[in-house]
Design a protein around this motif. Structure first.
Motif, PDB file in Angstrom:
ATOM      1  N   SER A  70      -8.815  18.497   0.775  1.00 49.09           N
ATOM      2  CA  SER A  70     -10.282  18.593   0.643  1.00 49.09           C
ATOM      3  C   SER A  70     -10.699  19.886  -0.046  1.00 49.09           C
ATOM      4  O   SER A  70     -11.634  19.898  -0.844  1.00 49.09           O
ATOM      5  N   ILE A 120      -4.172  16.880  -4.322  1.00 46.38           N
ATOM      6  CA  ILE A 120      -5.162  15.970  -3.725  1.00 46.38           C
ATOM      7  C   ILE A 120      -4.548  14.578  -3.562  1.00 46.38           C
ATOM      8  O   ILE A 120      -4.586  13.979  -2.488  1.00 46.38           O
ATOM      9  N   VAL A 121      -3.970  14.090  -4.645  1.00 49.82           N
ATOM     10  CA  VAL A 121      -3.419  12.729  -4.611  1.00 49.82           C
ATOM     11  C   VAL A 121      -2.257  12.663  -3.615  1.00 49.82           C
ATOM     12  O   VAL A 121      -2.175  11.754  -2.782  1.00 49.82           O
ATOM     13  N   ALA A 162      -4.206  20.795  -8.859  1.00 48.84           N
ATOM     14  CA  ALA A 162      -5.220  20.364  -7.896  1.00 48.84           C
ATOM     15  C   ALA A 162      -5.156  18.849  -7.757  1.00 48.84           C
ATOM     16  O   ALA A 162      -5.140  18.317  -6.641  1.00 48.84           O
ATOM     17  N   SER A 163      -5.071  18.147  -8.877  1.00 48.20           N
ATOM     18  CA  SER A 163      -5.015  16.684  -8.820  1.00 48.20           C
ATOM     19  C   SER A 163      -3.782  16.221  -8.055  1.00 48.20           C
ATOM     20  O   SER A 163      -3.848  15.325  -7.216  1.00 48.20           O
ATOM     21  N   GLU A 177      -3.610  12.792   0.009  1.00 48.00           N
ATOM     22  CA  GLU A 177      -4.223  11.522   0.427  1.00 48.00           C
ATOM     23  C   GLU A 177      -3.162  10.451   0.619  1.00 48.00           C
ATOM     24  O   GLU A 177      -3.226   9.646   1.543  1.00 48.00           O
ATOM     25  N   CYS A 178      -2.178  10.450  -0.259  1.00 47.71           N
ATOM     26  CA  CYS A 178      -1.130   9.431  -0.171  1.00 47.71           C
ATOM     27  C   CYS A 178      -0.221   9.679   1.039  1.00 47.71           C
ATOM     28  O   CYS A 178       0.300   8.733   1.628  1.00 47.71           O
ATOM     29  N   GLU A 223       2.356   1.830  -3.304  1.00 54.33           N
ATOM     30  CA  GLU A 223       1.339   2.361  -4.210  1.00 54.33           C
ATOM     31  C   GLU A 223       1.136   3.861  -3.992  1.00 54.33           C
ATOM     32  O   GLU A 223       0.992   4.632  -4.940  1.00 54.33           O
ATOM     33  N   GLN A 245       4.186   5.790  -5.389  1.00 53.49           N
ATOM     34  CA  GLN A 245       4.215   5.832  -6.850  1.00 53.49           C
ATOM     35  C   GLN A 245       3.140   6.774  -7.398  1.00 53.49           C
ATOM     36  O   GLN A 245       3.361   7.471  -8.382  1.00 53.49           O
ATOM     37  N   GLN A 246       1.996   6.786  -6.777  1.00 49.94           N
ATOM     38  CA  GLN A 246       0.928   7.671  -7.265  1.00 49.94           C
ATOM     39  C   GLN A 246       1.287   9.138  -7.027  1.00 49.94           C
ATOM     40  O   GLN A 246       1.087   9.985  -7.889  1.00 49.94           O
ATOM     41  N   ALA A 274       1.711  11.813 -10.144  1.00 44.79           N
ATOM     42  CA  ALA A 274       0.857  12.999 -10.243  1.00 44.79           C
ATOM     43  C   ALA A 274       1.709  14.267 -10.235  1.00 44.79           C
ATOM     44  O   ALA A 274       1.493  15.190 -11.032  1.00 44.79           O
ATOM     45  N   ALA A 276     -10.081  19.543  -3.612  1.00 40.54           N
ATOM     46  CA  ALA A 276     -11.036  18.607  -4.221  1.00 40.54           C
ATOM     47  C   ALA A 276     -12.381  19.292  -4.468  1.00 40.54           C
ATOM     48  O   ALA A 276     -12.994  19.100  -5.516  1.00 40.54           O
ATOM     49  N   ARG A 325       0.842  -1.216   0.000  1.00 49.00           N
ATOM     50  CA  ARG A 325       0.000   0.000   0.000  1.00 49.00           C
ATOM     51  C   ARG A 325       0.864   1.248   0.000  1.00 49.00           C
ATOM     52  O   ARG A 325       0.606   2.203  -0.714  1.00 49.00           O
TER      53      ARG A 325
END
Ligand SMILES: Cc1cc2nc3c(=O)[nH]c(=O)nc-3n(C[C@H](O)[C@H](O)[C@H](O)COP(=O)(O)OP(=O)(O)OC[C@H]3O[C@@H](n4cnc5c(N)ncnc54)[C@H](O)[C@@H]3O)c2cc1C
Lengths: 378, 360
Positions: free
Chosen positions: B327, B281-282, B277-278, B285-286, B251, B254-255, B259, B330, B248
């Motif tokens: 948030s 956000i990513v 923004a993406s 969260e990661c 993952e 890498q994300q 991004a 998002a 996890r």
């Protein structure tokens, strides 16, 4: 572990535009979209796609393929999936069987099967799972014994998607006993309508007929239907699974939920919670797509990103499920499969079929074993 | 990554190994920044990467700057690179100003300040909180729309009261109080229409890049630790439940990296809202998910102040909040996507990396 970001070339962007236009024309205004590769099937649609050269794209020209790249195939696939297009008829043959036949098959098999697959007219199922062999495929019990001119096959396959509609499936079976479970396995191509083959439906959770049990009783399989070398079944199947794992079909199944939430609700304005959900999810779609595309590009560049592919499958399929939870949480509707809202239909369908995303093509748990082994080996 | 970016990363990694070791990171905490490291990087020309050569910077692309941030994030380096180069340096270049000496920073949230036109200049009063590196800086820049005109103001730290404040990693995030001072016209300049927005996006991208770097290192640490630590007679990394955490985390790392890299590569001329923004956000969260998985896999050792994981996770928990919580990004992204309509959604996602071909 390495994911190199990649963009699309001018020709690739041109292809993207062409597919978008095709999809707009081919799907009538009231078309009811489906969920990714679980979308409905339409032999006519498959044929139309094939006429454009978009089935069997990565197959060499000499077998009637189009000698395109993995990235070209990726582009076509993601456009179709994001539109919820009915690609169910040819999808497995295109994604999995055709490359396996090209890689392991005989010239005769290539000449016999590939042109039909590329025309969108020959459909395959996958004959791997058995009642006692799921994640542990090497324990399959289906077995074939040598007879004059071929093999006599007995056994039962299960969860065989589409076997009631498709023409053939490649059956993983034991062709010689062996101490080592990974030895002595072979793949035989079996005619699903042939003598001794009985296909029995297993109703899917949503009531649909997707799954089947396939019973094979003294099925004669001629020598020319052995796929690859006798005894190489295990290596072949695992290499085949690598094709199956990282494509757009592994992250786009529930894309329609976000799209149709916007289509149906945005005119009245989304709530701040809904906006936040859309933002979160779209940011992730964008990122995961870029990772999946990166795997395709690496394949075209001659790499073998098996661990990366497993990682993308795990990320993508768990994300597909998360989309359902996040969206459901911000709309608060009572689900009804017959709702006249496309969005609500898709959401209902997603809830019922969602658990399968992280099972089909290798479970989350098994993929993680592969990835963690890969990480330790760097 | 261009050759240039690869070279920058290799050179930086060597310097950071010496000057941002786990010990050096701890030693820098009381001051709230790693001044010795900053000096080395400044001397080497790294501190102004991506700032125009015409105004005295080292030049380079936004992707180069993000590569620097990635390395800084990896090594938990507490230095003002993002504010100094990516934000203040860029703002100065918009006014054709040469880089002044000393450390520069910016006020990203001007909502606590009253800015009014006064003659040819401006008066300024109020308090800005969480100003990065304010105690280390000689000048503070801010950008705001005043009477409809996007304007940049350059303040000397001598004219403001710098108070306390730090993020969870003890990095300076100070309060800056301004008591009705006048900023003369020659220390202000009019900005292009989208400059305030561009500054906001650059700030967010900087934190995404730091997060991606830190997660990469956290992931390495965790793979190593779980293959060395033994319990029940075998390395804990052989237990599937532990593998789950490791995978996890990988993952997530890498994300966040994908991004951020794509957003930076796409932002060569103007930084794009959707991309940043993406990425924020990513990455945010990661950062949450990755830090949680790493701590779980490490057990108690991860909770000790000396161990490297804590230095990184405290930063991950801070950076995700800075320059806009994920948030907030998002909600804004979702709002814009909804306005654009359902048919625009997929094409926007599939626009991906705009440069053709792999960015090896
Ligand atoms: C929609 C759908 C379509 C499918 N279509 C086809 C098809 O066309 N053809 C076909 O052959 N198969 C098909 N399958 C079957 C699919 O490949 C299997 O479901 C899958 O491989 C898992 O096997 P299983 O269901 O027997 O579960 P099991 O292997 O019994 O696993 C049950 C649980 O135990 C876990 N587990 C098992 N072994 C391990 C391990 N070593 N470590 C950790 N956890 C473990 C699994 O991850 C899972 O959580 C389909 C499945 C679905 C859901």
């Amino acid at each position: 572990m390495r994911f190199i970001p990649t963009g699309l070339s001018a020709q690739e962007l041109q292809l993207q535009r062409e597919v978008r236009e095709f999809v707009k024309d081919a799907l009538p205004a009231g078309y009811r979209p489906g969920l990714g590769m679980g979308a409905s099937r339409s032999p006519e649609f498959s044929k139309k796609l094939a006429e454009r050269g978009w089935v069997g794209m990565a197959i060499p020209k000499q077998y009637g393929g189009h000698a395109r790249t993995a990235v070209d195939r990726f582009i076509v696939t993601e456009e179709l999936l994001s539109a919820g297009a009915p690609l169910g008829a040819h999808f497995v043959a295109d994604r999995q069987t055709a490359p396996a036949i090209i890689k392991f098959g005989t010239d005769w098999q290539r000449e016999f099967f590939i042109p039909k697959i590329v025309a969108g007219e020959c459909w395959f199922s996958l004959g791997m799972s058995e009642p006692d062999a799921g994640s542990d495929l090497s324990s399959v019990r289906s077995a074939a014994t040598r007879v004059e001119g071929g093999w006599l096959l007995n056994g039962t396959k299960i969860w065989t998607s589409g076997a009631h509609r498709n023409h053939y499936f490649a059956v993983l079976c034991r062709t010689s006993p062996s101490e080592d479970k990974h030895q002595g396995l072979s793949q035989l191509i079996v005619n699903l309508r042939g003598d001794g083959v009985e296909v029995r439906p297993i109703p899917f959770l949503n009531g649909a007929h997707e799954f089947n049990e396939v019973h094979m009783t003294d099925v004669f399989v001629p020598d020319e239907m052995m796929l690859g070398a006798e005894g190489s079944g295990w290596q072949q199947v695992t290499s085949e699974l690598a094709y199956e794992r990282s494509g757009p079909d592994r992250f786009l199944s529930t894309f329609g939920l976000v799209k149709y939430l916007i289509a149906e609700r945005a005119t009245g304005g989304l709530t701040p919670e809904q906006e936040r959900a859309v933002g979160q999810l779209v940011a992730r779609f964008w990122t995961i797509r870029q990772m999946s595309l990166s795997v395709a590009r690496t394949i075209d560049d001659g790499g073998a990103p098996a661990v990366e592919a497993s990682l993308v499958k795990d990320i993508g399929t768990r994300f597909e499920q998360r989309v359902i939870d996040v969206i459901r949480d911000v709309v608060e509707v009572q689900l009804d499969l017959d709702s006249n809202s496309t969005f609500e239909q898709l959401l209902a369908e997603s809830v019922l079929t969602g658990p399968s995303f992280t099972l089909r093509g290798g479970t989350t748990e098994v993929l993680r074993s592969i990835v963690s082994k890969g990480l330790r080996n760097v | 990554m261009s050759d240039n970016t690869t070279e920058i990363r290799a050179a930086l990694r060597a310097i950071l190994a010496d000057h941002s070791s786990a010990d050096a990171v701890l030693a820098a905490e009381p001051e709230g920044w790693n001044e010795p490291l900053w000096r080395v990087l400044d001397d080497g020309g790294f501190a102004t990467i991506a700032v125009d050569e015409t105004i005295g910077g080292s030049g380079g692309s936004l992707a180069d700057a993000c590569a620097v941030l990635h390395e800084l994030g990896r090594s938990a380096a507490s230095i003002p690179f993002a504010e100094h180069a990516l934000l203040a340096g860029w703002l100065l270049s918009q006014g054709g100003w040469d880089l002044p000496g000393g450390v520069l920073t910016v006020i990203d949230d001007t909502s606590g300040l009253q800015i009014e036109a006064a003659g040819a200049g401006f008066t300024l009063s109020g308090t800005a909180n969480h100003v990065a590196w304010a105690g280390a800086s000689t000048q503070i820049l801010l950008a705001a729309v005043v009477d409809g005109t996007p304007t940049a103001l350059l303040l000397s730290t001598k004219d403001v009261q710098v108070g306390g404040g730090a993020n969870l990693a003890e990095e300076q995030r100070r309060s800056v109080a301004v008591d009705s001072i006048t900023v003369p016209a020659e220390r202000t300049w009019e900005l292009p229409a989208d400059a305030v927005e561009q500054l906001r996006l650059r700030g967010a991208l900087s934190r995404a890049a730091l997060i991606a770097g830190a997660l990469e290192r956290v992931s390495e640490l965790t793979v190593r630790y779980t293959s060395e630590r033994e319990q029940f007679g075998r390395p804990i990394g052989r237990f599937q439940a532990v593998q789950r955490h490791v995978v996890r985390l990988t993952e997530m790392a890498q994300q966040a990296a994908m991004a951020t890299t794509v957003a930076a590569l796409n932002g060569s001329d103007a930084v794009d809202f959707f991309d940043v923004a993406s990425a924020k956000i990513v990455a945010g969260e990661c950062a949450s998910g990755g830090a949680a998985a790493a701590h779980q896999a490490h057990g108690a050792i991860g909770m000790t102040k000396e161990y490297e994981l804590g230095q990184l996770s405290r930063r991950l928990w801070s950076w995700r909040d800075e320059y806009g919580h994920e948030s907030a990004w998002a909600r804004e992204l979702g709002h814009r996507l909804a306005e654009a309509g359902a048919d625009e959604l997929w094409p926007r996602i599939a626009a991906g990396l705009l440069a053709a071909g792999p960015q090896a």
